[in-house]
Scaffold this motif. Structure first.
Motif, PDB file in Angstrom:
ATOM      1  N   PRO A  40       0.807  -1.228   0.000  1.00  0.00           N
ATOM      2  CA  PRO A  40       0.000   0.000   0.000  1.00  0.00           C
ATOM      3  C   PRO A  40       0.837   1.274   0.000  1.00  0.00           C
ATOM      4  N   LEU A  41       2.028   1.239   0.601  1.00  0.00           N
ATOM      5  CA  LEU A  41       2.859   2.442   0.616  1.00  0.00           C
ATOM      6  C   LEU A  41       3.354   2.781  -0.773  1.00  0.00           C
ATOM      7  N   TYR A  42       3.785   1.767  -1.535  1.00  0.00           N
ATOM      8  CA  TYR A  42       4.208   2.027  -2.918  1.00  0.00           C
ATOM      9  C   TYR A  42       3.045   2.563  -3.743  1.00  0.00           C
ATOM     10  N   LYS A  43       1.848   2.060  -3.471  1.00  0.00           N
ATOM     11  CA  LYS A  43       0.686   2.483  -4.243  1.00  0.00           C
ATOM     12  C   LYS A  43       0.279   3.911  -3.904  1.00  0.00           C
ATOM     13  N   MET A  44       0.345   4.287  -2.635  1.00  0.00           N
ATOM     14  CA  MET A  44      -0.138   5.591  -2.187  1.00  0.00           C
ATOM     15  C   MET A  44       0.929   6.675  -2.229  1.00  0.00           C
ATOM     16  N   GLN A  45       2.190   6.291  -2.439  1.00  0.00           N
ATOM     17  CA  GLN A  45       3.277   7.270  -2.491  1.00  0.00           C
ATOM     18  C   GLN A  45       4.004   7.151  -3.834  1.00  0.00           C
ATOM     19  N   PRO A  46       3.549   7.868  -4.854  1.00  0.00           N
ATOM     20  CA  PRO A  46       4.153   7.760  -6.187  1.00  0.00           C
ATOM     21  C   PRO A  46       5.612   8.184  -6.244  1.00  0.00           C
ATOM     22  N   ASP A  47       6.088   8.918  -5.241  1.00  0.00           N
ATOM     23  CA  ASP A  47       7.485   9.355  -5.242  1.00  0.00           C
ATOM     24  C   ASP A  47       8.387   8.416  -4.442  1.00  0.00           C
ATOM     25  N   ARG A  48       7.904   7.217  -4.128  1.00  0.00           N
ATOM     26  CA  ARG A  48       8.694   6.248  -3.369  1.00  0.00           C
ATOM     27  C   ARG A  48       9.669   5.515  -4.284  1.00  0.00           C
ATOM     28  N   ARG A  49      10.949   5.508  -3.901  1.00  0.00           N
ATOM     29  CA  ARG A  49      11.974   4.756  -4.623  1.00  0.00           C
ATOM     30  C   ARG A  49      12.292   3.451  -3.917  1.00  0.00           C
ATOM     31  N   PHE A  50      12.348   3.488  -2.601  1.00  0.00           N
ATOM     32  CA  PHE A  50      12.533   2.278  -1.793  1.00  0.00           C
ATOM     33  C   PHE A  50      11.939   2.535  -0.412  1.00  0.00           C
ATOM     34  N   LEU A  51      11.821   1.474   0.389  1.00  0.00           N
ATOM     35  CA  LEU A  51      11.143   1.556   1.678  1.00  0.00           C
ATOM     36  C   LEU A  51      12.042   1.118   2.826  1.00  0.00           C
ATOM     37  N   TRP A  52      11.811   1.732   3.982  1.00  0.00           N
ATOM     38  CA  TRP A  52      12.427   1.303   5.233  1.00  0.00           C
ATOM     39  C   TRP A  52      11.394   0.556   6.076  1.00  0.00           C
ATOM     40  N   GLY A  53      11.877  -0.377   6.879  1.00  0.00           N
ATOM     41  CA  GLY A  53      11.008  -1.099   7.795  1.00  0.00           C
ATOM     42  C   GLY A  53      11.679  -1.273   9.140  1.00  0.00           C
TER      43      GLY A  53
END
Length: 329
Positions: A40-53
């Motif tokens: 959902p984060l990739y879908k809702m944040q079009p400016d996302r290149r990679f994610l932290w967890g």
């Protein structure tokens, strides 16, 4: 003391994904949940290149990094030990002080949310209207109460003949196609144009779209000259083959500009925005090479679900087959 309801944080505003478990041996289950929550984060944040967890399992804390092809996790940082606390604090300090791109966002893409005010329309008006240009023609104008939300995106263009990199500013509506997978090309599509929407927009407060911007992280050869699978390379070839065929004009995509997205390496030097440049200090043996690419194509077509009859669908398919036969023949 009154009870204050905590503010709800949506997927569009979330910086990182976090999951906690009661016991240290539940870390695998926590990792699996992070994998699911990332989409959902990739879908809702079009400016996302990679994610932290982040996972907290009993006394152990793990920091995770999710890339388009692979996920990474730190060794367990046990908060009961000085070494574990020091390592965890280092991460929090790093997150607090690092640049925007190190947080996983795209610095070349900015969301604008404004009330447009046009020089030829200074007074608030109700309902659609038009303004008269110097030539006497009518054009739609925006109204003061219409809030215009759009993305301002830098499109880096590469000219293979001169081997020069240039940048153009693109103004895009909210995405038509969004990334919703953890490991993938993360393809996103936007409609828009190179015209500043503050000077002209549609009745509904949207950017008047004349082209399509496609962005993604495809597998690529690190050598740009040897990257024959590159979509921009393919489109340039198609445009050369069909450019002189007037009968096929408008039946195939025309490349306006495009190439590899560029990003500041930190010392003022622009480099390709790639998995390798992101993981330079983490993984020096990356096996799947992915590069962030953008391209703008014209004309902007209509979705297939807007076809009004079988006859119209047959005409569309005929146009596609005609262009394909000319390319392959």
């Amino acid at each position: 003391m009154p009870i204050v309801r905590p503010q709800t944080i949506t997927n569009a505003a979330m910086f990182a994904i976090a999951k906690s478990k009661a016991y240290a041996d539940e870390h695998v289950d926590a990792f699996n949940q992070l994998f699911r929550f990332s989409r959902p984060l990739y879908k809702m944040q079009p400016d996302r290149r990679f994610l932290w967890g982040l996972t907290v399992c009993g006394e152990d804390t793990y920091v995770c990094l999710f890339m388009p092809s692979k996920a990474y996790a730190t060794p367990a940082m046990n908060v009961r030990t000085p070494e574990g606390r020091r390592a965890l604090i280092d991460f929090f300090v790093g997150w607090s002080l690092c640049e925007w791109d190190r947080c996983g966002y795209d610095p070349s893409m900015v969301l604008r949310n404004i009330v447009p005010r046009l020089r030829n329309n200074p007074i608030p008006m109700a309902g659609p209207s038009t303004s008269e240009t110097a030539s006497g023609s009518q054009q739609p104008v925006c109204h003061m109460q219409d809030r215009l939300t759009y993305y301002e995106i830098q499109v880096h263009n590469y000219d293979p003949e001169s081997q020069e990199h240039t940048t153009r500013q693109y103004f895009a509506n909210l995405p038509m196609v969004n990334a919703d997978r953890l490991f993938s090309r993360h393809t996103r599509c936007f409609s828009g144009s190179f015209t500043d929407p503050n000077s002209r927009c549609g009745y509904d407060g949207r950017v008047i779209a004349t082209s399509l911007l496609k962005t993604g992280w495809p597998e690529s050869n690190m050598d740009i000259a040897a990257d024959t699978r590159d979509e921009c390379h393919m489109l340039r070839k198609i445009n050369r083959i069909l450019g002189d065929d007037a009968d096929l004009n408008g039946r195939y995509p025309t490349l306006v500009c495009g190439g590899r997205a560029r990003i500041d390496s930190g010392d003022g030097v622009m480099v390709d925005d790639s998995v390798q440049s992101i993981l330079a200090e983490v993984d020096t043996e990356v096996t799947v090479h992915r590069v962030h690419k953008r391209l703008v194509i014209e004309p902007l077509g209509e979705p297939l679900n807007t076809v009004r009859s079988v006859r119209e669908l047959i005409i569309v398919l005929y146009d596609v087959m005609s262009a394909y036969s000319a390319i392959s023949g």
